[in-house]
Enzyme design. Structure first.
Site, PDB file in Angstrom:
ATOM      1  N   ASP A 186      -6.964  -8.341   1.248  1.00 32.92           N
ATOM      2  CA  ASP A 186      -8.011  -7.483   0.688  1.00 32.92           C
ATOM      3  C   ASP A 186      -8.712  -8.196  -0.459  1.00 32.92           C
ATOM      4  OD1 ASP A 186      -9.509  -5.209   0.273  1.00 32.92           O
ATOM      5  OD2 ASP A 186      -7.999  -4.230  -0.965  1.00 32.92           O
ATOM      6  N   ASP A 215      -2.174 -17.695  -5.305  1.00 37.99           N
ATOM      7  CA  ASP A 215      -2.964 -18.042  -6.490  1.00 37.99           C
ATOM      8  C   ASP A 215      -3.696 -19.365  -6.284  1.00 37.99           C
ATOM      9  OD1 ASP A 215      -0.231 -18.608  -6.412  1.00 37.99           O
ATOM     10  OD2 ASP A 215      -0.125 -19.133  -8.517  1.00 37.99           O
ATOM     11  N   ASP A 259     -12.719 -10.225  -0.423  1.00 36.01           N
ATOM     12  CA  ASP A 259     -13.838  -9.899  -1.314  1.00 36.01           C
ATOM     13  C   ASP A 259     -14.298 -11.158  -2.044  1.00 36.01           C
ATOM     14  OD1 ASP A 259     -13.675  -7.211  -0.647  1.00 36.01           O
ATOM     15  OD2 ASP A 259     -13.981  -6.539  -2.703  1.00 36.01           O
ATOM     16  N   TYR A 291       0.852  -1.190   0.000  1.00 39.82           N
ATOM     17  CA  TYR A 291       0.000   0.000   0.000  1.00 39.82           C
ATOM     18  C   TYR A 291       0.886   1.238   0.000  1.00 39.82           C
ATOM     19  CZ  TYR A 291      -4.225  -2.647   0.268  1.00 39.82           C
ATOM     20  OH  TYR A 291      -5.247  -3.487  -0.061  1.00 39.82           O
ATOM     21  N   LYS A 299       3.252 -15.626  -1.202  1.00 40.34           N
ATOM     22  CA  LYS A 299       3.830 -15.870  -2.533  1.00 40.34           C
ATOM     23  C   LYS A 299       5.338 -16.010  -2.349  1.00 40.34           C
ATOM     24  CE  LYS A 299       3.176 -15.931  -7.100  1.00 40.34           C
ATOM     25  NZ  LYS A 299       2.366 -16.937  -7.799  1.00 40.34           N
TER      26      LYS A 299
END
Ligand code: ATP
Length: 355
Positions: free
Chosen positions: A241, A217, A245, A131, A184
């Site tokens: 985040d 992933d 969702d 961010y 990751k």
């Protein structure tokens, strides 16, 4: 209990009003002694005060027992120097509300989109990561040395990884005792490597909880294919985040996605979704997300302060929302129903009497 209420932008004022109707009913039934203090923020105060977050409002919220924040339209805000403060970022970093707790649960009778039912919680690190407005002491984490080159800095610290990991393991102890670290580290060997090592170190403090891990992933695919395998997911800011969702939508609708941002002494209830400008002002938004976020806040306060009536009220709100969602015509439009925002909230408030 002093609760600061910040309605926000877009559908914020509508779903906040609906949430307060439910909280007042819970207060009456469980004698919680809730005191609400509402302050304008966002586009409303940009006009009147020249800033989306007046300093005294921020201070009031941080001093209160808890805060309810409606969605904010940060994409419409001007640059920071012109008063456009991203409220989410301000509360999470300046307020050190480092743990974003985002549950996703499918409900009997309500269609879910994944292949299996789900009941999981995502513990998302809230203060750093990818961010641009959170990673730097001074300046932006994104910059352009030349017109055709854009760079971005991702900050990962052992301290932040360890405290979000501890939050995840503590939550797992109240559930099915399993934590999955999503990362990751196969590509981001340094940053996600540090994240994974930190989570593994914390796992040693919780021998009664199982830890496994998944590459982000693969985790996205597994959420669709077999979400039942997840209990608590712990992950870095941006992965959390995106995955939350996905999980909320898979559980039925983004309009059901509740969350709290928790620090060590206070917490802030905030829906997972944004300000939904496409449906703002029409009285059709689903207020479940903010109602359930507020229930999470009551539960967090109940556990922290040792007030079981708050935990009881939170559980009753969850049951009341489930009872209303179980009846197709009482649902809001995003779930195929016909109820307006306030009609849904009134039904939840009524259902609280017997929930
Ligand atoms: P923002 O930039 O503030 O995030 P957005 O429209 O890009 O706004 P969301 O607000 O998350 O993103 O909305 C995504 C979609 O989900 C929109 O079509 C919106 O109408 C819908 N949506 C979001 N929240 C709700 C809700 N509570 N009830 C019904 N639909 C919702």
């Amino acid at each position: 209990m002093d609760i600061v209420v910040l309605p926000g932008d877009g559908i914020g004022p509508e779903i906040t009003e609906a949430t307060l109707a439910v909280l007042r009913a819970a207060d009456a039934r469980f004698a919680l002694g809730l005191r609400f203090e509402t302050h304008a923020v966002g586009l409303a105060t940009l006009k009147t005060h020249g800033t989306t977050l007046p300093e005294d409002v921020f201070a009031r919220a941080m001093a209160a027992d808890g805060t309810i924040l409606g969605p904010i339209a940060s994409f419409e805000y001007p640059p920071r120097e012109q008063g456009g403060i991203n409220l989410s970022a301000a509360f999470r970093t300046r307020g050190d509300l480092y743990a974003n707790i985002r549950p996703a649960r499918s409900r009997p009778g309500l269609a879910h989109w994944g292949r299996t039912p789900m009941d999981l919680v995502i513990a998302r690190e809230n203060t750093e990561g990818f961010y641009a407005d959170r990673s730097m002491y001074l300046g932006s984490g994104e910059f352009m040395p030349t017109a055709d080159l854009a760079l971005s800095v991702r900050k990962i610290t052992e301290r932040a990884c360890m405290r979000i990991a501890r939050t995840a393991f503590r939550i797992a102890r109240t559930r099915r005792r399993k934590v999955t670290a999503v990362h990751k580290a196969n590509v981001m060997k340094v940053t996600d490597g540090l994240f994974l090592r930190s989570v593994r170190k914390v796992a040693e403090e919780f021998p009664d909880v199982t830890l496994d891990d998944a590459i982000v992933d693969a985790a996205a695919a597994l959420l669709v294919r077999d979400a039942a395998r997840f209990d608590v997911i712990v992950t870095t800011n941006m992965f959390g985040d995106i995955l939350s969702d996905l999980a909320s939508e898979l559980s039925g609708s983004l309009g059901l996605g509740a969350s709290i941002n928790a620090g060590d002494t206070t917490a802030l209830a905030q829906a997972q979704h944004g300000s939904a400008p496409d449906i703002a002002g029409q009285g059709i938004a689903n207020p479940s997300s903010l109602i359930l976020s507020s229930a999470m806040l009551l539960d967090w306060l109940g556990t922290r302060r040792g007030v079981t009536a708050l935990n009881d009220a939170a559980a009753a709100i969850e049951r009341a929302v489930d009872a209303v969602l179980a009846v197709p015509e009482r649902r809001t439009r995003d779930l195929g129903g016909v109820a307006g925002t306030m009609a849904f909230a009134t039904a939840v408030a009524d259902a609280l009497a017997t929930a």
